[in-house]
Write an enzyme that holds these catalytic residues in place. Sequence first.
Site, PDB file in Angstrom:
ATOM      1  N   ASP A  87       0.836  -1.206   0.000  1.00 37.34           N
ATOM      2  CA  ASP A  87       0.000   0.000   0.000  1.00 37.34           C
ATOM      3  C   ASP A  87       0.870   1.254   0.000  1.00 37.34           C
ATOM      4  O   ASP A  87       0.603   2.226  -0.728  1.00 37.34           O
ATOM      5  CB  ASP A  87      -0.895  -0.047   1.241  1.00 37.34           C
ATOM      6  CG  ASP A  87      -2.075   0.899   1.183  1.00 37.34           C
ATOM      7  OD1 ASP A  87      -2.455   1.320   0.075  1.00 37.34           O
ATOM      8  OD2 ASP A  87      -2.632   1.202   2.258  1.00 37.34           O
ATOM      9  N   ARG A 132     -10.949   9.572 -12.226  1.00 31.86           N
ATOM     10  CA  ARG A 132     -10.342   9.617 -10.879  1.00 31.86           C
ATOM     11  C   ARG A 132      -9.674   8.306 -10.504  1.00 31.86           C
ATOM     12  O   ARG A 132      -9.066   8.203  -9.436  1.00 31.86           O
ATOM     13  CB  ARG A 132     -11.425   9.912  -9.845  1.00 31.86           C
ATOM     14  CG  ARG A 132     -12.082  11.275  -9.977  1.00 31.86           C
ATOM     15  CD  ARG A 132     -13.290  11.351  -9.050  1.00 31.86           C
ATOM     16  NE  ARG A 132     -12.934  11.113  -7.672  1.00 31.86           N
ATOM     17  CZ  ARG A 132     -13.774  10.576  -6.767  1.00 31.86           C
ATOM     18  NH1 ARG A 132     -14.991  10.228  -7.093  1.00 31.86           N
ATOM     19  NH2 ARG A 132     -13.369  10.392  -5.525  1.00 31.86           N
TER      20      ARG A 132
HETATM   21  C1  3IX Z   1      -3.013   8.589   1.660  1.00 30.23           C
HETATM   22  C2  3IX Z   1      -1.836   9.288   2.227  1.00 30.23           C
HETATM   23  C3  3IX Z   1      -2.211  10.487   3.089  1.00 30.23           C
HETATM   24  C4  3IX Z   1      -1.009  11.267   3.450  1.00 30.23           C
HETATM   25  C5  3IX Z   1      -1.178  12.774   3.203  1.00 30.23           C
HETATM   26  C6  3IX Z   1       0.046  13.546   3.528  1.00 30.23           C
HETATM   27  C7  3IX Z   1       1.082  13.735   2.679  1.00 30.23           C
HETATM   28  C8  3IX Z   1       1.189  13.074   1.387  1.00 30.23           C
HETATM   29  C9  3IX Z   1       2.602  12.803   1.038  1.00 30.23           C
HETATM   30  C10 3IX Z   1       3.007  11.730   0.403  1.00 30.23           C
HETATM   31  C11 3IX Z   1       2.117  10.613  -0.018  1.00 30.23           C
HETATM   32  C12 3IX Z   1       2.963   9.506  -0.404  1.00 30.23           C
HETATM   33  C13 3IX Z   1       2.577   8.246  -0.318  1.00 30.23           C
HETATM   34  C14 3IX Z   1       1.265   7.764   0.136  1.00 30.23           C
HETATM   35  C15 3IX Z   1       1.544   6.612   0.978  1.00 30.23           C
HETATM   36  C16 3IX Z   1       0.695   5.678   1.360  1.00 30.23           C
HETATM   37  C17 3IX Z   1      -0.614   5.482   0.800  1.00 30.23           C
HETATM   38  C18 3IX Z   1      -1.553   4.851   1.799  1.00 30.23           C
HETATM   39  C19 3IX Z   1      -2.906   4.920   1.180  1.00 30.23           C
HETATM   40  C20 3IX Z   1      -3.948   4.544   2.141  1.00 30.23           C
HETATM   41  O1  3IX Z   1      -3.832   3.630   2.902  1.00 30.23           O
HETATM   42  S1  3IX Z   1      -5.399   5.445   2.095  1.00 30.23           S
HETATM   43  C21 3IX Z   1      -6.336   4.761   3.448  1.00 30.23           C
HETATM   44  C22 3IX Z   1      -7.250   3.633   3.046  1.00 30.23           C
HETATM   45  N1  3IX Z   1      -8.267   4.071   2.147  1.00 30.23           N
HETATM   46  C23 3IX Z   1      -9.321   4.786   2.528  1.00 30.23           C
HETATM   47  O2  3IX Z   1      -9.465   5.143   3.670  1.00 30.23           O
HETATM   48  C24 3IX Z   1     -10.339   5.094   1.476  1.00 30.23           C
HETATM   49  C25 3IX Z   1     -11.749   5.044   2.060  1.00 30.23           C
HETATM   50  N2  3IX Z   1     -12.725   5.122   0.977  1.00 30.23           N
HETATM   51  C26 3IX Z   1     -13.137   6.308   0.483  1.00 30.23           C
HETATM   52  O3  3IX Z   1     -12.803   7.364   0.965  1.00 30.23           O
HETATM   53  C27 3IX Z   1     -14.034   6.217  -0.718  1.00 30.23           C
HETATM   54  O4  3IX Z   1     -14.703   4.998  -0.777  1.00 30.23           O
HETATM   55  C28 3IX Z   1     -13.271   6.486  -2.060  1.00 30.23           C
HETATM   56  C29 3IX Z   1     -12.604   7.860  -2.019  1.00 30.23           C
HETATM   57  C30 3IX Z   1     -12.244   5.376  -2.315  1.00 30.23           C
HETATM   58  C31 3IX Z   1     -14.286   6.464  -3.213  1.00 30.23           C
HETATM   59  O5  3IX Z   1     -15.421   7.192  -2.810  1.00 30.23           O
HETATM   60  P1  3IX Z   1     -16.047   8.390  -3.661  1.00 30.23           P
HETATM   61  O6  3IX Z   1     -17.419   8.640  -3.110  1.00 30.23           O
HETATM   62  O7  3IX Z   1     -15.124   9.530  -3.720  1.00 30.23           O
HETATM   63  O8  3IX Z   1     -16.144   7.842  -5.142  1.00 30.23           O
HETATM   64  P2  3IX Z   1     -16.965   6.586  -5.729  1.00 30.23           P
HETATM   65  O9  3IX Z   1     -17.480   5.686  -4.660  1.00 30.23           O
HETATM   66  O10 3IX Z   1     -17.938   7.130  -6.724  1.00 30.23           O
HETATM   67  O11 3IX Z   1     -15.797   5.794  -6.494  1.00 30.23           O
HETATM   68  C32 3IX Z   1     -15.147   6.389  -7.610  1.00 30.23           C
HETATM   69  C33 3IX Z   1     -14.925   5.275  -8.642  1.00 30.23           C
HETATM   70  O12 3IX Z   1     -14.050   4.295  -8.022  1.00 30.23           O
HETATM   71  C34 3IX Z   1     -14.686   3.019  -7.963  1.00 30.23           C
HETATM   72  N3  3IX Z   1     -14.318   2.363  -6.711  1.00 30.23           N
HETATM   73  C35 3IX Z   1     -14.175   2.948  -5.507  1.00 30.23           C
HETATM   74  N4  3IX Z   1     -13.841   2.039  -4.584  1.00 30.23           N
HETATM   75  C36 3IX Z   1     -13.767   0.859  -5.253  1.00 30.23           C
HETATM   76  C37 3IX Z   1     -13.454  -0.473  -4.846  1.00 30.23           C
HETATM   77  N5  3IX Z   1     -13.155  -0.751  -3.576  1.00 30.23           N
HETATM   78  N6  3IX Z   1     -13.461  -1.442  -5.761  1.00 30.23           N
HETATM   79  C38 3IX Z   1     -13.759  -1.165  -7.053  1.00 30.23           C
HETATM   80  N7  3IX Z   1     -14.053   0.077  -7.500  1.00 30.23           N
HETATM   81  C39 3IX Z   1     -14.063   1.063  -6.599  1.00 30.23           C
HETATM   82  C40 3IX Z   1     -16.153   3.323  -8.046  1.00 30.23           C
HETATM   83  O13 3IX Z   1     -16.877   2.199  -8.544  1.00 30.23           O
HETATM   84  C41 3IX Z   1     -16.198   4.508  -8.988  1.00 30.23           C
HETATM   85  O14 3IX Z   1     -16.040   4.027 -10.301  1.00 30.23           O
HETATM   86  P3  3IX Z   1     -16.863   4.689 -11.508  1.00 30.23           P
HETATM   87  O15 3IX Z   1     -16.482   6.137 -11.579  1.00 30.23           O
HETATM   88  O16 3IX Z   1     -16.474   3.914 -12.729  1.00 30.23           O
HETATM   89  O17 3IX Z   1     -18.314   4.502 -11.165  1.00 30.23           O
END
Ligand code: 3IX
Length: 169
Positions: A87, A132
């Site tokens: 991840d 997205r």
């Molecule tokens: C994340 C890092 C934060 C740090 C910030 C600070 C500094 C940044 C600096 C550096 C960054 C560097 C590296 C990053 C390092 C590590 C990364 C760790 C990442 C994580 O650890 S992060 C935590 C776990 N994560 C969550 O906590 C997400 C919880 N969740 C939600 O927040 C919503 O669920 C969301 C936003 C995912 C979607 O929600 P939404 O309402 O915005 O959009 P929607 O539901 O319409 O989905 C839009 C299109 O994606 C498809 N879709 C969505 N989910 C799907 C699934 N599971 N399977 C199949 N398709 C899926 C739909 O089917 C649709 O597809 P279509 O457009 O074709 O219909």
Amino acid sequence: MTASPATTPPPGARIPTQDLGLISPDDLRSAGIYDGCFGCGKDVADGLQVERTSSDGTFVHGHFHVGDRHQGAPGLAHGGLLATAMDEILGTAAWSLGRMAVTGRLETDYRMPVPVGSTVYLKAWCTGVEGRKIYLRSEGRLNDPDGPIAVEAAALFVEVPAVHFTQER
Ligand SMILES: CCCCC/C=C\C/C=C\C/C=C\C/C=C\CCCC(=O)SCCNC(=O)CCNC(=O)[C@H](O)C(C)(C)COP(=O)(O)OP(=O)(O)OC[C@H]1O[C@@H](n2cnc3c(N)ncnc32)[C@H](O)[C@@H]1OP(=O)(O)O
């Protein structure tokens, strides 16, 4: 890697080439933004402390050392921690494209046990972007950047607005 349709880019999805480089924990710390990531935070004593080492617009690389605190079965890394490492490097690849994105779906294949004391060399790359949705793959190799693949992953990240990370979401 056996990826599901949800983590496989649709035909015609483009592969971006933009490379904003790595955002290092030091960058975040000096900007006063963030220092607490379980995956990469240097001061998170029980974390993975993944060190990101390079980004060339196609691949991002990093590594982490498997310590006693990462054990599942005696002497072996816990699978959930290996998924966390996937991840972390996948997220790094998404963010290095200039995309603020979170993990929507993460699929992991475990190929070999990973002993405590190993260094896991991580690599991730984008396989396509549609709207997205950001499709990515990653792998973790044992003890050498060209070592055997111990773990690999396919993921769907979803781009989110900055408000996702604030109280106002
Ligand atoms: C994340 C890092 C934060 C740090 C910030 C600070 C500094 C940044 C600096 C550096 C960054 C560097 C590296 C990053 C390092 C590590 C990364 C760790 C990442 C994580 O650890 S992060 C935590 C776990 N994560 C969550 O906590 C997400 C919880 N969740 C939600 O927040 C919503 O669920 C969301 C936003 C995912 C979607 O929600 P939404 O309402 O915005 O959009 P929607 O539901 O319409 O989905 C839009 C299109 O994606 C498809 N879709 C969505 N989910 C799907 C699934 N599971 N399977 C199949 N398709 C899926 C739909 O089917 C649709 O597809 P279509 O457009 O074709 O219909």
